[in-house]
Design a protein around this motif. Structure first.
Motif, PDB file in Angstrom:
ATOM      1  N   VAL A  74     -10.133   9.329   6.496  1.00 29.87           N
ATOM      2  CA  VAL A  74      -8.799   8.929   6.058  1.00 29.87           C
ATOM      3  C   VAL A  74      -7.864  10.040   6.527  1.00 29.87           C
ATOM      4  O   VAL A  74      -7.953  11.168   6.047  1.00 29.87           O
ATOM      5  CB  VAL A  74      -8.726   8.750   4.536  1.00 29.87           C
ATOM      6  CG1 VAL A  74      -7.337   8.290   4.119  1.00 29.87           C
ATOM      7  CG2 VAL A  74      -9.775   7.759   4.051  1.00 29.87           C
ATOM      8  N   SER A  75      -6.994   9.739   7.466  1.00 32.61           N
ATOM      9  CA  SER A  75      -6.194  10.797   8.087  1.00 32.61           C
ATOM     10  C   SER A  75      -4.745  10.815   7.634  1.00 32.61           C
ATOM     11  O   SER A  75      -4.057  11.818   7.815  1.00 32.61           O
ATOM     12  CB  SER A  75      -6.247  10.671   9.618  1.00 32.61           C
ATOM     13  OG  SER A  75      -5.695   9.451  10.051  1.00 32.61           O
ATOM     14  N   ASP A  76      -4.269   9.716   7.048  1.00 29.94           N
ATOM     15  CA  ASP A  76      -2.891   9.646   6.556  1.00 29.94           C
ATOM     16  C   ASP A  76      -2.939   9.221   5.097  1.00 29.94           C
ATOM     17  O   ASP A  76      -3.081   8.037   4.779  1.00 29.94           O
ATOM     18  CB  ASP A  76      -2.079   8.654   7.391  1.00 29.94           C
ATOM     19  CG  ASP A  76      -0.602   8.662   7.021  1.00 29.94           C
ATOM     20  OD1 ASP A  76      -0.243   9.279   5.994  1.00 29.94           O
ATOM     21  OD2 ASP A  76       0.196   8.034   7.746  1.00 29.94           O
ATOM     22  N   LEU A  77      -2.809  10.190   4.205  1.00 32.28           N
ATOM     23  CA  LEU A  77      -2.956   9.898   2.781  1.00 32.28           C
ATOM     24  C   LEU A  77      -1.753   9.183   2.185  1.00 32.28           C
ATOM     25  O   LEU A  77      -1.799   8.732   1.039  1.00 32.28           O
ATOM     26  CB  LEU A  77      -3.264  11.181   1.999  1.00 32.28           C
ATOM     27  CG  LEU A  77      -4.765  11.488   1.864  1.00 32.28           C
ATOM     28  CD1 LEU A  77      -5.396  11.747   3.229  1.00 32.28           C
ATOM     29  CD2 LEU A  77      -5.013  12.663   0.950  1.00 32.28           C
ATOM     30  N   ARG A  78      -0.688   9.068   2.955  1.00 35.02           N
ATOM     31  CA  ARG A  78       0.441   8.266   2.468  1.00 35.02           C
ATOM     32  C   ARG A  78       0.010   6.825   2.224  1.00 35.02           C
ATOM     33  O   ARG A  78       0.575   6.140   1.365  1.00 35.02           O
ATOM     34  CB  ARG A  78       1.595   8.318   3.475  1.00 35.02           C
ATOM     35  CG  ARG A  78       2.220   9.707   3.597  1.00 35.02           C
ATOM     36  CD  ARG A  78       3.240   9.778   4.703  1.00 35.02           C
ATOM     37  NE  ARG A  78       2.641   9.546   6.026  1.00 35.02           N
ATOM     38  CZ  ARG A  78       3.309   9.670   7.169  1.00 35.02           C
ATOM     39  NH1 ARG A  78       4.590  10.013   7.158  1.00 35.02           N
ATOM     40  NH2 ARG A  78       2.700   9.439   8.316  1.00 35.02           N
ATOM     41  N   GLU A  79      -1.009   6.372   2.948  1.00 37.02           N
ATOM     42  CA  GLU A  79      -1.540   5.027   2.747  1.00 37.02           C
ATOM     43  C   GLU A  79      -2.136   4.847   1.351  1.00 37.02           C
ATOM     44  O   GLU A  79      -2.110   3.755   0.791  1.00 37.02           O
ATOM     45  CB  GLU A  79      -2.622   4.744   3.794  1.00 37.02           C
ATOM     46  CG  GLU A  79      -2.108   4.611   5.205  1.00 37.02           C
ATOM     47  CD  GLU A  79      -1.516   3.241   5.449  1.00 37.02           C
ATOM     48  OE1 GLU A  79      -2.290   2.264   5.476  1.00 37.02           O
ATOM     49  OE2 GLU A  79      -0.285   3.148   5.594  1.00 37.02           O
ATOM     50  N   THR A 128      -2.334   1.945  -2.905  1.00 37.13           N
ATOM     51  CA  THR A 128      -3.541   1.375  -3.499  1.00 37.13           C
ATOM     52  C   THR A 128      -3.608   1.667  -4.994  1.00 37.13           C
ATOM     53  O   THR A 128      -3.042   2.655  -5.480  1.00 37.13           O
ATOM     54  CB  THR A 128      -4.800   1.955  -2.828  1.00 37.13           C
ATOM     55  OG1 THR A 128      -4.945   3.330  -3.193  1.00 37.13           O
ATOM     56  CG2 THR A 128      -4.719   1.836  -1.311  1.00 37.13           C
ATOM     57  N   SER A 129      -4.353   0.843  -5.709  1.00 36.63           N
ATOM     58  CA  SER A 129      -4.514   1.077  -7.148  1.00 36.63           C
ATOM     59  C   SER A 129      -5.365   2.304  -7.423  1.00 36.63           C
ATOM     60  O   SER A 129      -5.296   2.866  -8.524  1.00 36.63           O
ATOM     61  CB  SER A 129      -5.135  -0.156  -7.813  1.00 36.63           C
ATOM     62  OG  SER A 129      -6.431  -0.405  -7.327  1.00 36.63           O
ATOM     63  N   ASP A 154      -5.570  -2.808  -1.566  1.00 38.28           N
ATOM     64  CA  ASP A 154      -6.859  -2.589  -2.229  1.00 38.28           C
ATOM     65  C   ASP A 154      -7.979  -3.253  -1.439  1.00 38.28           C
ATOM     66  O   ASP A 154      -9.053  -2.668  -1.242  1.00 38.28           O
ATOM     67  CB  ASP A 154      -6.821  -3.136  -3.655  1.00 38.28           C
ATOM     68  CG  ASP A 154      -6.033  -2.249  -4.598  1.00 38.28           C
ATOM     69  OD1 ASP A 154      -5.771  -1.080  -4.240  1.00 38.28           O
ATOM     70  OD2 ASP A 154      -5.673  -2.715  -5.688  1.00 38.28           O
ATOM     71  N   ASP A 155      -7.749  -4.450  -0.971  1.00 34.43           N
ATOM     72  CA  ASP A 155      -8.761  -5.140  -0.178  1.00 34.43           C
ATOM     73  C   ASP A 155      -8.944  -4.461   1.180  1.00 34.43           C
ATOM     74  O   ASP A 155     -10.065  -4.383   1.688  1.00 34.43           O
ATOM     75  CB  ASP A 155      -8.377  -6.604   0.021  1.00 34.43           C
ATOM     76  CG  ASP A 155      -9.446  -7.381   0.768  1.00 34.43           C
ATOM     77  OD1 ASP A 155     -10.542  -7.555   0.213  1.00 34.43           O
ATOM     78  OD2 ASP A 155      -9.190  -7.796   1.918  1.00 34.43           O
ATOM     79  N   ALA A 156      -7.862  -3.971   1.747  1.00 34.92           N
ATOM     80  CA  ALA A 156      -7.951  -3.324   3.059  1.00 34.92           C
ATOM     81  C   ALA A 156      -8.868  -2.112   3.031  1.00 34.92           C
ATOM     82  O   ALA A 156      -9.548  -1.813   4.020  1.00 34.92           O
ATOM     83  CB  ALA A 156      -6.559  -2.906   3.531  1.00 34.92           C
ATOM     84  N   ARG A 203      -3.726  10.334  -8.151  1.00 37.67           N
ATOM     85  CA  ARG A 203      -2.480  10.951  -8.644  1.00 37.67           C
ATOM     86  C   ARG A 203      -1.668  11.586  -7.522  1.00 37.67           C
ATOM     87  O   ARG A 203      -0.981  12.595  -7.725  1.00 37.67           O
ATOM     88  CB  ARG A 203      -2.777  11.968  -9.740  1.00 37.67           C
ATOM     89  CG  ARG A 203      -3.426  11.364 -10.978  1.00 37.67           C
ATOM     90  CD  ARG A 203      -3.709  12.404 -12.037  1.00 37.67           C
ATOM     91  NE  ARG A 203      -4.736  13.341 -11.614  1.00 37.67           N
ATOM     92  CZ  ARG A 203      -4.748  14.646 -11.908  1.00 37.67           C
ATOM     93  NH1 ARG A 203      -3.752  15.168 -12.617  1.00 37.67           N
ATOM     94  NH2 ARG A 203      -5.732  15.415 -11.500  1.00 37.67           N
ATOM     95  N   LEU A 204      -1.730  11.005  -6.334  1.00 38.10           N
ATOM     96  CA  LEU A 204      -0.942  11.520  -5.226  1.00 38.10           C
ATOM     97  C   LEU A 204       0.534  11.180  -5.410  1.00 38.10           C
ATOM     98  O   LEU A 204       0.879  10.080  -5.842  1.00 38.10           O
ATOM     99  CB  LEU A 204      -1.412  10.892  -3.910  1.00 38.10           C
ATOM    100  CG  LEU A 204      -2.714  11.382  -3.303  1.00 38.10           C
ATOM    101  CD1 LEU A 204      -3.186  10.401  -2.230  1.00 38.10           C
ATOM    102  CD2 LEU A 204      -2.561  12.785  -2.719  1.00 38.10           C
TER     103      LEU A 204
END
Length: 260
Positions: A165-170, A174-175, A4-6, A181-182
């Motif tokens: 944002v290129s990799d949504l797995r990241e 996150t909260s 979340d901070d990142a 809802r990924l």
């Protein structure tokens, strides 16, 4: 690692709270004097609308800017002032809104942006240049992927994902995923770095050297995956990296529209 901070931007930018009000004020001032067609519907839902700002004289083509906000915040009207650079260069500039999470999943937002671009493309002839910031950078990158249904893809001449944002797995870490809802399947399908670039559009990934490290990483991942140039701009953070959009002669606008 605190994810979340990142991915927290404003809290790590000196005076970060001052930027959104400034953008809104500049947008209102620009809209008050611009030659524009406002609130153009591209669908039946409330946020499926866009504005197109027109230059004086002949139109050289269509620039589309897609706003950010982690797919769950902001509105096209907050960013109108950033159409100034494109309009001054003789381009029509379209700015769409889209349905926000959690009402929409990211895959739906991607599809909405494609429809918005096709709608704008029917109104403005010529080449198309795409730019988007943060989540908007993700969305314009997705327009170059073959799985996205976009009739006007062959007209896209240039694309500049800004701090994408290129990799949504990241995002699964996150909260904010409570709203997004990924799941893993959608995160992989919606990650442009996991797709082959299916367009000849000249693409440059743009990011600030002073951004949160994860955004520099996402930019590098996309540039590596697509074997395209990356511009890491010294001393620019996630909020002021887009300032060049208002300046027709800025390096950013030259990347988006070309130097001619």
């Amino acid at each position: 690692m605190d994810y979340d901070d990142a991915y927290e931007n404003g809290g790590h930018i000196p005076g970060g709270d001052s930027y959104p009000p400034r953008w809104v004020a500049e947008a209102r001032a620009f809209r008050a004097t611009a030659r524009a067609e406002l609130d153009i519907p591209y669908g039946s839902e409330p946020r499926q609308k866009m504005d197109i700002f027109y230059p004086e004289g002949d139109i050289r083509g269509l620039m589309v800017f897609v706003h950010g906000g982690y797919w769950k915040a902001r509105d096209r009207k907050d960013w109108s002032g950033f159409a100034a650079g494109g309009v001054a260069r003789g381009w029509a500039v379209a700015m769409p809104s889209y349905t926000l999470a959690p009402e929409a999943r990211i895959s739906q937002i991607t599809a909405e942006v494609a429809v918005a671009i096709d709608t704008a493309a029917r109104k403005v002839a010529g080449p198309i240049c795409l730019a988007g910031h943060s989540a908007g950078g993700h969305l314009v990158a997705r327009m170059l992927c073959l799985d996205v249904r976009l009739t006007a893809r062959d007209r896209i001449a240039r694309c500049v994902p800004i701090s994408p944002v290129s990799d949504l797995r990241e995002m699964l870490k996150t909260s904010m995923n409570e709203d997004l809802r990924l799941d893993m399947a959608e995160a992989e399908a919606e990650s442009p770095m996991l797709h082959r670039k299916a367009s000849d559009a000249a693409t440059t990934v743009w990011v600030g050297a002073a951004e949160r490290p994860v955004f520099v990483q996402h930019a590098q991942w996309l540039a590596h995956a697509w074997d395209c140039p990356i511009e890491v701009v010294p001393e620019r953070h996630h909020f002021d990296i887009i300032d060049g959009l208002a300046d027709p002669e800025s390096p950013l606008m030259q990347a988006i529209l070309g130097s001619g």
